[in-house]
Structure formats: structure tokens, C-alpha cells
Design an enzyme around this catalytic site. Structure first.
Site, PDB file in Angstrom:
ATOM      1  CE  LYS A  21      -1.863  -1.128   3.940  1.00 53.54           C
ATOM      2  NZ  LYS A  21      -1.097  -2.333   4.281  1.00 53.54           N
ATOM      3  NE  ARG A  68       6.959  -0.139   9.977  1.00 53.47           N
ATOM      4  CZ  ARG A  68       5.818  -0.155   9.309  1.00 53.47           C
ATOM      5  NH1 ARG A  68       5.720   0.461   8.136  1.00 53.47           N
ATOM      6  NH2 ARG A  68       4.757  -0.768   9.794  1.00 53.47           N
TER       7      ARG A  68
HETATM    8  P1  AP5 Z   1       4.955  -1.606   1.752  1.00 51.21           P
HETATM    9  O1  AP5 Z   1       4.531  -0.819   0.579  1.00 51.21           O
HETATM   10  O2  AP5 Z   1       5.799  -0.944   2.783  1.00 51.21           O
HETATM   11  O3  AP5 Z   1       3.685  -2.347   2.407  1.00 51.21           O
HETATM   12  P2  AP5 Z   1       2.450  -1.759   3.189  1.00 51.21           P
HETATM   13  O4  AP5 Z   1       1.226  -2.427   2.662  1.00 51.21           O
HETATM   14  O5  AP5 Z   1       2.467  -0.261   3.190  1.00 51.21           O
HETATM   15  O6  AP5 Z   1       2.770  -2.379   4.620  1.00 51.21           O
HETATM   16  P3  AP5 Z   1       2.897  -1.704   6.056  1.00 51.21           P
HETATM   17  O7  AP5 Z   1       3.587  -2.720   6.937  1.00 51.21           O
HETATM   18  O8  AP5 Z   1       3.517  -0.357   6.045  1.00 51.21           O
HETATM   19  O9  AP5 Z   1       1.422  -1.621   6.438  1.00 51.21           O
HETATM   20  P4  AP5 Z   1       0.859  -1.614   7.795  1.00 51.21           P
HETATM   21  O10 AP5 Z   1      -0.553  -1.382   7.447  1.00 51.21           O
HETATM   22  O11 AP5 Z   1       1.106  -2.765   8.679  1.00 51.21           O
HETATM   23  O12 AP5 Z   1       1.703  -0.454   8.547  1.00 51.21           O
HETATM   24  P5  AP5 Z   1       1.359   1.026   8.915  1.00 51.21           P
HETATM   25  O13 AP5 Z   1       2.580   1.818   8.770  1.00 51.21           O
HETATM   26  O14 AP5 Z   1       0.103   1.488   8.237  1.00 51.21           O
HETATM   27  O15 AP5 Z   1       5.729  -2.916   1.200  1.00 51.21           O
HETATM   28  C1  AP5 Z   1       6.304  -3.859   2.093  1.00 51.21           C
HETATM   29  C2  AP5 Z   1       7.648  -4.355   1.522  1.00 51.21           C
HETATM   30  O16 AP5 Z   1       7.409  -5.093   0.327  1.00 51.21           O
HETATM   31  C3  AP5 Z   1       8.615  -3.216   1.127  1.00 51.21           C
HETATM   32  O17 AP5 Z   1       9.926  -3.625   1.432  1.00 51.21           O
HETATM   33  C4  AP5 Z   1       8.436  -3.068  -0.402  1.00 51.21           C
HETATM   34  O18 AP5 Z   1       9.630  -2.633  -1.043  1.00 51.21           O
HETATM   35  C5  AP5 Z   1       8.050  -4.493  -0.800  1.00 51.21           C
HETATM   36  N1  AP5 Z   1       7.074  -4.530  -1.893  1.00 51.21           N
HETATM   37  C6  AP5 Z   1       5.998  -3.706  -2.083  1.00 51.21           C
HETATM   38  N2  AP5 Z   1       5.294  -4.089  -3.164  1.00 51.21           N
HETATM   39  C7  AP5 Z   1       5.943  -5.193  -3.660  1.00 51.21           C
HETATM   40  C8  AP5 Z   1       5.699  -6.044  -4.776  1.00 51.21           C
HETATM   41  N3  AP5 Z   1       4.639  -5.838  -5.599  1.00 51.21           N
HETATM   42  N4  AP5 Z   1       6.556  -7.065  -4.980  1.00 51.21           N
HETATM   43  C9  AP5 Z   1       7.629  -7.282  -4.152  1.00 51.21           C
HETATM   44  N5  AP5 Z   1       7.897  -6.503  -3.089  1.00 51.21           N
HETATM   45  C10 AP5 Z   1       7.061  -5.475  -2.847  1.00 51.21           C
HETATM   46  O19 AP5 Z   1       0.978   0.879  10.463  1.00 51.21           O
HETATM   47  C11 AP5 Z   1       1.949   0.567  11.447  1.00 51.21           C
HETATM   48  C12 AP5 Z   1       1.294   0.583  12.826  1.00 51.21           C
HETATM   49  O20 AP5 Z   1       0.772   1.910  13.110  1.00 51.21           O
HETATM   50  C13 AP5 Z   1       0.066  -0.319  13.000  1.00 51.21           C
HETATM   51  O21 AP5 Z   1       0.449  -1.644  13.325  1.00 51.21           O
HETATM   52  C14 AP5 Z   1      -0.694   0.391  14.121  1.00 51.21           C
HETATM   53  O22 AP5 Z   1      -0.118   0.141  15.376  1.00 51.21           O
HETATM   54  C15 AP5 Z   1      -0.479   1.859  13.792  1.00 51.21           C
HETATM   55  N6  AP5 Z   1      -1.531   2.390  12.914  1.00 51.21           N
HETATM   56  C16 AP5 Z   1      -1.353   2.885  11.642  1.00 51.21           C
HETATM   57  N7  AP5 Z   1      -2.520   3.285  11.120  1.00 51.21           N
HETATM   58  C17 AP5 Z   1      -3.464   3.043  12.072  1.00 51.21           C
HETATM   59  C18 AP5 Z   1      -4.868   3.213  12.113  1.00 51.21           C
HETATM   60  N8  AP5 Z   1      -5.542   3.720  11.066  1.00 51.21           N
HETATM   61  N9  AP5 Z   1      -5.518   2.842  13.237  1.00 51.21           N
HETATM   62  C19 AP5 Z   1      -4.871   2.344  14.301  1.00 51.21           C
HETATM   63  N10 AP5 Z   1      -3.529   2.138  14.335  1.00 51.21           N
HETATM   64  C20 AP5 Z   1      -2.841   2.482  13.224  1.00 51.21           C
END
Ligand code: AP5
Length: 221
Positions: A13, A156
């Protein structure tokens, strides 16, 4: 037309939101990035969120909703990345959209759970900007160094395998119900992309999807 990126941790995402924001004039609104910036700056919000994020849980809805409402004043169109994550957050976003006479489509990133651990344990992040790399699928020019600033990349704290498993369980329990929320037959607002392929293939599919909504996006903003 605003976009809501929906999918499990590691689905891609953030990667796609950043690419589209650079190419198409969308504004990426990543709740994870905003929270990490607060953790880095040691704000009261960051101090409250840090242990929750490191355990893989969700930050309370009221904090997240206030955070988004403040950002939402800034104009769009937006890509909501990592928000909403609960039905309560989705309802709050709907209220904001109605008040501003805007609309949004949810884009589900369809991905096989088996690839997620590999994607997340191999991810390297530039914390200040939120830029992400992968040691095999999207490597930086120099290992461990951000291409743009030359600063070090970090892994992270919530990308440890055990915490990833907690995040996936939290996704299934609290966020996956949003698929049905946005796929409501009375008001269907869900489309999906195959997020298993290489990064540029997923981008092409997303761009085609957005172009299909282009006229509406220009009209609705
Ligand atoms: P990446 O693009 O970083 O994946 P992502 O879907 O953004 O994954 P995240 O781990 O960032 O999502 P998340 O929802 O857990 O974390 P967030 O920061 O929102 O890609 C991942 C990896 O794969 C990268 O290395 C990339 O290069 C690679 N890649 C990408 N596409 C690829 C492809 N097609 N093929 C191969 N490789 C690929 O949240 C973190 C924490 O914050 C949560 O756990 C929670 O505690 C808190 N939080 C955030 N938002 C909220 C909310 N709305 N409500 C409550 N708590 C929240």
C-alpha cells in the site's frame, strides 16, 4: 475521487501510494507514517502510540480520527494509506466525506499471505520520509543507505516476524471486515488489484483503474 488503500501489512500500500502521489497529484495520507513521525519527535501522541505500534496492536480510534480530520482540511484528492482500519474509523471517514461533499473508492490489495513475512522482514525504511526499500525486490543503490538523502535506513521495530504475525491477526480481526463494509450491495465502493506481481505491474493496474475513474476524480476532487 479519493482512494482508500486496503490490505494486510506488507501488501504494498505504502509503496504504491508514494508512486501515485509522485505521478498523479494525489496526496498520500499514511497514518503509519504520521504516527512514526510523532514517535520520532517524541510528541505526546508518539509516546502513547509507540508501545502499541511495537506490539502490533492498533492505536485507539479517537486519536486516529482526530489526526485524520486535521489532515483532511488540507485539500486532496487523497490516498488514504493504512486508514481506515476499523469499522468505527470507516464510519468517521464517511462522515468527513459527506461533510466535504467528496467521495472515495476502496482499493483492496489482493495478496497471498505467504509472501508478506518475506516482504516485511526484508523491508528497509528511511524513517524521516517514509521511503521504503526491499533488500531483493526494491533495493537501494547502496545497501542500508537512502537513495535521496544518503542517510541510513532502518528496519522497523514492528517488522520482527513475531510482531508481523500479531499484525496479521489484528488485520484479520479488525480490518478485514472493511471489505464487506465497502462491498455493500446497496452502495458498492470496492475495487481490487492483484498485488502479488512485481511493483511496476501493480502500478500499471492501479493507473488503469484510476484512469477508468478519471472524469469522476477531476469532478469530485
Ligand atoms: P509496503 O509498501 O511498505 O507495504 P504496506 O502495505 O504499506 O505495509 P505496512 O507494513 O507499512 O502496512 P501496515 O498497514 O502494517 O503499517 P502502517 O505503517 O500502516 O511494502 C512492504 C515491503 O514489500 C517493502 O519492502 C516493499 O519494497 C516491498 N514490496 C511492495 N510491493 C511489492 C511487490 N509488488 N513485490 C515485491 N515486493 C514489494 O501501520 C503501522 C502501525 O501503526 C500499525 O500496526 C498500528 O499500530 C499503527 N496504525 C497505523 N494506522 C493506524 C490506524 N488507522 N488505526 C490504528 N492504528 C494504526
Amino acid at each position: 475521487m479519493n482512494l482508500i488503500f486496503l490490505g494486510p501489512p506488507g501488501a504494498g500500500k505504502g509503496t504504491q501510494a508514494r508512486i501515485l502521489a509522485e505521478r498523479s497529484g494525489y496526496r498520500q495520507l499514511s497514518t503509519g507514517d504520521i504516527l512514526r513521525a510523532n514517535v520520532l519527535a517524541g510528541t505526546p501522541l508518539g509516546r502513547e502510540a509507540k508501545p502499541i505500534m511495537e506490539s502490533g496492536g492498533l492505536v485507539p480510534d479517537d486519536l486516529i480520527i482526530r489526526m485524520i480530520a486535521a489532515e483532511f482540511e488540507g485539500g486532496g484528492p487523497f490516498i488514504f494509506d493504512g486508514f481506515p482500519r476499523t469499522v468505527t474509523q470507516a464510519q468517521a471517514l464517511d462522515n468527513l466525506l459527506v461533510r466535504k461533499r467528496r467521495s472515495a473508492v476502496a482499493v483492496l490489495f489482493r495478496v497471498d499471505l505467504s509472501v508478506l513475512i518475506d516482504r516485511l522482514t526484508g523491508r528497509w525504511t528511511h524513517l524521516a520520509s517514509g521511503r521504503v526499500y526491499h533488500e531483493r525486490y526494491a533495493p537501494p543503490k547502496r545497501p542500508g543507505i537512502d537513495d535521496v538523502t544518503g542517510e541510513p535506513l532502518v528496519q522497523r521495530p514492528d517488522d520482527k516476524e513475531e510482531t508481523i504475525r500479531t499484525r496479521l491477526a489484528v488485520y484479520e480481526e479488525q480490518t478485514a471486515p472493511l471489505i464487506a463494509y465497502y462491498d455493500d450491495p446497496a452502495d458498492p465502493r470496492l475495487v481490487s488489484v492483484d498485488a502479488l506481481g512485481p511493483i511496476d505491474t501493480v502500478t500499471r493496474e492501479l493507473v488503469a483503474l484510476i484512469d477508468g475513474n478519471g472524469d469522476e476524480r477531476r469532478a469530485a476532487g
